[in-house]
Design a protein around this motif. Structure first.
Motif, PDB file in Angstrom:
ATOM      1  N   ALA A 106       4.251  11.955 -13.273  1.00  0.00           N
ATOM      2  CA  ALA A 106       3.698  10.611 -13.083  1.00  0.00           C
ATOM      3  C   ALA A 106       4.621   9.554 -13.697  1.00  0.00           C
ATOM      4  O   ALA A 106       4.847   8.492 -13.111  1.00  0.00           O
ATOM      5  CB  ALA A 106       2.300  10.532 -13.704  1.00  0.00           C
ATOM      6  N   ILE A 107       5.144   9.845 -14.878  1.00  0.00           N
ATOM      7  CA  ILE A 107       6.113   8.937 -15.502  1.00  0.00           C
ATOM      8  C   ILE A 107       7.363   8.837 -14.633  1.00  0.00           C
ATOM      9  O   ILE A 107       7.954   7.756 -14.488  1.00  0.00           O
ATOM     10  CB  ILE A 107       6.460   9.420 -16.919  1.00  0.00           C
ATOM     11  CG1 ILE A 107       5.242   9.258 -17.839  1.00  0.00           C
ATOM     12  CG2 ILE A 107       7.648   8.665 -17.487  1.00  0.00           C
ATOM     13  CD1 ILE A 107       5.449   9.792 -19.247  1.00  0.00           C
ATOM     14  N   ALA A 108       7.754   9.950 -14.019  1.00  0.00           N
ATOM     15  CA  ALA A 108       8.917   9.944 -13.134  1.00  0.00           C
ATOM     16  C   ALA A 108       8.719   8.989 -11.967  1.00  0.00           C
ATOM     17  O   ALA A 108       9.618   8.220 -11.607  1.00  0.00           O
ATOM     18  CB  ALA A 108       9.190  11.360 -12.630  1.00  0.00           C
ATOM     19  N   VAL A 109       7.540   9.022 -11.347  1.00  0.00           N
ATOM     20  CA  VAL A 109       7.246   8.113 -10.232  1.00  0.00           C
ATOM     21  C   VAL A 109       7.328   6.663 -10.686  1.00  0.00           C
ATOM     22  O   VAL A 109       7.937   5.808 -10.022  1.00  0.00           O
ATOM     23  CB  VAL A 109       5.853   8.411  -9.647  1.00  0.00           C
ATOM     24  CG1 VAL A 109       5.436   7.328  -8.652  1.00  0.00           C
ATOM     25  CG2 VAL A 109       5.836   9.770  -8.969  1.00  0.00           C
ATOM     26  N   ALA A 110       6.711   6.365 -11.827  1.00  0.00           N
ATOM     27  CA  ALA A 110       6.701   4.993 -12.324  1.00  0.00           C
ATOM     28  C   ALA A 110       8.114   4.529 -12.664  1.00  0.00           C
ATOM     29  O   ALA A 110       8.491   3.382 -12.369  1.00  0.00           O
ATOM     30  CB  ALA A 110       5.794   4.889 -13.550  1.00  0.00           C
ATOM     31  N   PHE A 111       8.912   5.391 -13.274  1.00  0.00           N
ATOM     32  CA  PHE A 111      10.273   5.022 -13.645  1.00  0.00           C
ATOM     33  C   PHE A 111      11.114   4.710 -12.412  1.00  0.00           C
ATOM     34  O   PHE A 111      11.807   3.683 -12.353  1.00  0.00           O
ATOM     35  CB  PHE A 111      10.923   6.151 -14.441  1.00  0.00           C
ATOM     36  CG  PHE A 111      12.418   5.997 -14.597  1.00  0.00           C
ATOM     37  CD1 PHE A 111      12.948   4.972 -15.366  1.00  0.00           C
ATOM     38  CD2 PHE A 111      13.289   6.867 -13.953  1.00  0.00           C
ATOM     39  CE1 PHE A 111      14.327   4.814 -15.505  1.00  0.00           C
ATOM     40  CE2 PHE A 111      14.662   6.708 -14.082  1.00  0.00           C
ATOM     41  CZ  PHE A 111      15.188   5.692 -14.860  1.00  0.00           C
ATOM     42  N   VAL A 112      11.076   5.573 -11.427  1.00  0.00           N
ATOM     43  CA  VAL A 112      11.912   5.382 -10.239  1.00  0.00           C
ATOM     44  C   VAL A 112      11.567   4.073  -9.531  1.00  0.00           C
ATOM     45  O   VAL A 112      12.461   3.283  -9.179  1.00  0.00           O
ATOM     46  CB  VAL A 112      11.758   6.577  -9.279  1.00  0.00           C
ATOM     47  CG1 VAL A 112      12.365   6.260  -7.918  1.00  0.00           C
ATOM     48  CG2 VAL A 112      12.406   7.815  -9.870  1.00  0.00           C
ATOM     49  N   VAL A 135      18.486   7.229 -12.215  1.00  0.00           N
ATOM     50  CA  VAL A 135      17.517   7.072 -11.129  1.00  0.00           C
ATOM     51  C   VAL A 135      17.647   8.212 -10.130  1.00  0.00           C
ATOM     52  O   VAL A 135      16.645   8.763  -9.649  1.00  0.00           O
ATOM     53  CB  VAL A 135      17.720   5.709 -10.420  1.00  0.00           C
ATOM     54  CG1 VAL A 135      16.843   5.616  -9.176  1.00  0.00           C
ATOM     55  CG2 VAL A 135      17.394   4.564 -11.376  1.00  0.00           C
ATOM     56  N   SER A 136      18.892   8.603  -9.839  1.00  0.00           N
ATOM     57  CA  SER A 136      19.100   9.690  -8.867  1.00  0.00           C
ATOM     58  C   SER A 136      18.495  11.000  -9.357  1.00  0.00           C
ATOM     59  O   SER A 136      17.844  11.722  -8.589  1.00  0.00           O
ATOM     60  CB  SER A 136      20.598   9.869  -8.611  1.00  0.00           C
ATOM     61  OG  SER A 136      20.834  10.955  -7.738  1.00  0.00           O
ATOM     62  N   GLU A 137      18.693  11.311 -10.635  1.00  0.00           N
ATOM     63  CA  GLU A 137      18.144  12.561 -11.178  1.00  0.00           C
ATOM     64  C   GLU A 137      16.617  12.597 -11.077  1.00  0.00           C
ATOM     65  O   GLU A 137      16.034  13.574 -10.581  1.00  0.00           O
ATOM     66  CB  GLU A 137      18.547  12.719 -12.644  1.00  0.00           C
ATOM     67  CG  GLU A 137      17.925  13.953 -13.296  1.00  0.00           C
ATOM     68  CD  GLU A 137      18.062  13.966 -14.805  1.00  0.00           C
ATOM     69  OE1 GLU A 137      17.196  14.575 -15.482  1.00  0.00           O
ATOM     70  OE2 GLU A 137      19.024  13.367 -15.329  1.00  0.00           O
ATOM     71  N   ARG A 418       6.495  -0.780  -4.333  1.00  0.00           N
ATOM     72  CA  ARG A 418       6.999   0.031  -5.448  1.00  0.00           C
ATOM     73  C   ARG A 418       6.206  -0.231  -6.725  1.00  0.00           C
ATOM     74  O   ARG A 418       5.925   0.689  -7.500  1.00  0.00           O
ATOM     75  CB  ARG A 418       8.480  -0.261  -5.680  1.00  0.00           C
ATOM     76  CG  ARG A 418       9.411   0.333  -4.621  1.00  0.00           C
ATOM     77  CD  ARG A 418      10.848   0.069  -4.979  1.00  0.00           C
ATOM     78  NE  ARG A 418      11.770   0.627  -4.001  1.00  0.00           N
ATOM     79  CZ  ARG A 418      12.837  -0.016  -3.543  1.00  0.00           C
ATOM     80  NH1 ARG A 418      13.097  -1.243  -3.969  1.00  0.00           N
ATOM     81  NH2 ARG A 418      13.636   0.550  -2.677  1.00  0.00           N
ATOM     82  N   GLU A 419       5.854  -1.481  -6.950  1.00  0.00           N
ATOM     83  CA  GLU A 419       5.072  -1.791  -8.156  1.00  0.00           C
ATOM     84  C   GLU A 419       3.694  -1.135  -8.083  1.00  0.00           C
ATOM     85  O   GLU A 419       3.192  -0.617  -9.081  1.00  0.00           O
ATOM     86  CB  GLU A 419       4.949  -3.307  -8.307  1.00  0.00           C
ATOM     87  CG  GLU A 419       6.226  -3.980  -8.773  1.00  0.00           C
ATOM     88  CD  GLU A 419       5.960  -5.059  -9.799  1.00  0.00           C
ATOM     89  OE1 GLU A 419       4.855  -5.615  -9.812  1.00  0.00           O
ATOM     90  OE2 GLU A 419       6.873  -5.337 -10.615  1.00  0.00           O
ATOM     91  N   LEU A 420       3.085  -1.145  -6.913  1.00  0.00           N
ATOM     92  CA  LEU A 420       1.773  -0.501  -6.756  1.00  0.00           C
ATOM     93  C   LEU A 420       1.875   1.000  -6.999  1.00  0.00           C
ATOM     94  O   LEU A 420       1.024   1.589  -7.679  1.00  0.00           O
ATOM     95  CB  LEU A 420       1.216  -0.775  -5.355  1.00  0.00           C
ATOM     96  CG  LEU A 420       0.718  -2.190  -5.075  1.00  0.00           C
ATOM     97  CD1 LEU A 420       0.424  -2.364  -3.581  1.00  0.00           C
ATOM     98  CD2 LEU A 420      -0.529  -2.507  -5.888  1.00  0.00           C
TER      99      LEU A 420
END
Length: 437
Positions: A106-112, A135-137, A418-420
């Protein structure tokens, strides 16, 4: 795996004078911040936006938090640098975010999603390679999970029917035995007047009289014997209700499992098919009208909201590109709005006041808290009571975007989408978040 703290050092963003003890202290701070982020994932967007912007105000609350953590391990950090060490804190933040994102999807989704938006409006030329790698990783990690959930397998396997028939029941059986002495007495009685059981009153010498009586009595004797044997051979009643009910239950479970396997296997296909239908129809399910009948920037915002509500949190990066192309298919209007550009300040003011954005504002308020320091644009849209937040300086400090910056309709819609997605992934109101085990 890359250690992005070292990457910042390698490009000369700051110097520790080759002091490995200071590096270890920063690494300890990174570990603590990563743990804190996992406990409060809603901070992911703010952490990312601060880490991505070299021009972030040094008084930002995220930097205060990072500084407090660094000071726990390095008490004299303030004396080691002239002014607040923003570059150091940004490096610590990025490394902490990446470490947390590697463990938490979930943190990964928010970060990207937050990084994609923030990096488009910041000057990070020297840092571009390391941000691209970060970002790519994480995006590759998110896409791998999303593609697995969206994929349609070539074959659907169903487990065999699980049913165990009841064990055969043993029945005790004793074959009937003819009472020979009784049958003999009846036959003897049928033969003449000398028998013990209602004897024939005629003797064989009396011809037809005897034979008639003999036939009657003899047939009765045989019939009674056979009837008695038949009664003893009659089967006991068998109750099949229990085994049939068990079979019906097993068949029902088998069919339900088969349907569930089919539904799960075709989910990705159903999503992709629905999205293609949505893009071709250009019809808003929330506004119940065609996007083609709206101004382009209004349509782009609603398309972002509608697509967000149609796709799950874990969606491939290509979904954002799909939305951008869908918005680009809107006709260019006579006033040139279409793929023309509007400044961010006017877009934010419209998002905070226009009636058509009310569902968007309600969802934004549900996802994020009121703005305090750097954070997502959703915070300004969902909590628009303070008009001053749209002033040029305030807007730049809060969302990292210049008020005079311009966006096309497709860029605006993609930014909001993306923000949503980022906000939903880490929202405290989003129920139990999915973690990678």
């Amino acid at each position: 795996m890359d250690e992005f703290l070292m990457r910042f050092l390698d490009i000369g963003a700051f110097s520790l004078n080759s002091d490995d003890t200071k590096l270890e202290k920063l690494r300890a701070a990174v570990k603590d911040l990563a743990g804190a982020l996992q406990k409060n994932p809603a901070k992911t967007a703010s952490f990312t936006m601060v880490a991505a912007d070299p021009s972030v105000p040094s008084s930002d609350p995220v930097l205060d938090e990072a500084m407090a953590v660094v000071r726990k391990h390095w008490e004299t950090v303030s004396n080691a640098f002239t002014g607040r060490p923003v570059a150091v804190l940004r490096a610590v933040l990025l490394d902490a975010i990446v470490q947390a994102a590697r463990r938490d999807d979930a943190i990964a989704v928010a970060f990207v999603n937050a990084a994609r938006n923030a990096l488009a409006h910041t000057e990070t030329a020297d840092e571009a390679p390391l941000w691209r790698d970060a970002v790519s990783e994480i995006e590759t990690k998110v896409d791998a999970r999303a593609e697995a959930e969206w994929a349609t397998p070539e074959m659907i396997s169903v487990e065999p029917l699980q049913y165990t028939p009841p064990a055969p029941r043993e029945i005790e059986f004793e074959p009937p035995v003819v009472d020979r002495s009784a049958l003999l007495g009846s036959i003897h009685s049928a033969a003449g007047p000398w028998g013990p059981n209602n004897p024939n009153q005629f003797q064989p010498s009396q011809g037809s009289h005897w034979s008639q009586q003999f036939a009657d009595k003899m047939s009765s004797a045989i019939a009674e014997t056979l009837d008695a044997m038949a009664q003893e051979l009659a089967p006991a009643p068998v109750d099949l209700s229990a085994p049939l009910a068990s079979l019906a239950k097993a068949v029902t479970a088998h069919v339900e499992a088969a349907l569930a396997s089919f539904s799960s296997a075709t989910t990705g296909l159903q999503r992709r098919t629905y999205l293609l239908w949505w893009k071709e129809a250009m019809f808003s399910p929330s506004a119940h009208t065609s996007y083609l009948e709206m101004p382009a920037f209004q349509a782009s915002a609603l398309m972002a909201l509608d697509l967000h509500e149609q796709v799950p949190t874990f969606s491939p990066a290509s979904v954002s590109a799909f939305l951008k192309e869908a918005i680009r298919s809107l006709p260019v209007e006579p006033d040139g709005e279409g793929e023309g550009q509007r400044d961010v300040a006017s877009l934010v003011r419209e998002a905070r006041s226009a009636e058509f954005m009310q569902p968007f504002r309600a969802l934004a308020a549900q996802y994020v808290l009121a703005p305090i320091g750097r954070g997502p644009l959703l915070a300004l849209i969902g909590h628009g009571q303070d008009a001053a937040t749209t002033e040029a300086t305030k807007l730049r400090d809060l969302v990292g975007v210049d008020a005079s910056s311009t966006m096309t309709a497709s860029e605006w819609g993609t930014f909001l989408f993306r923000e949503l997605q980022a906000a939903r992934a880490t929202s405290a109101n989003n129920g139990k978040r999915a973690r990678k085990r």
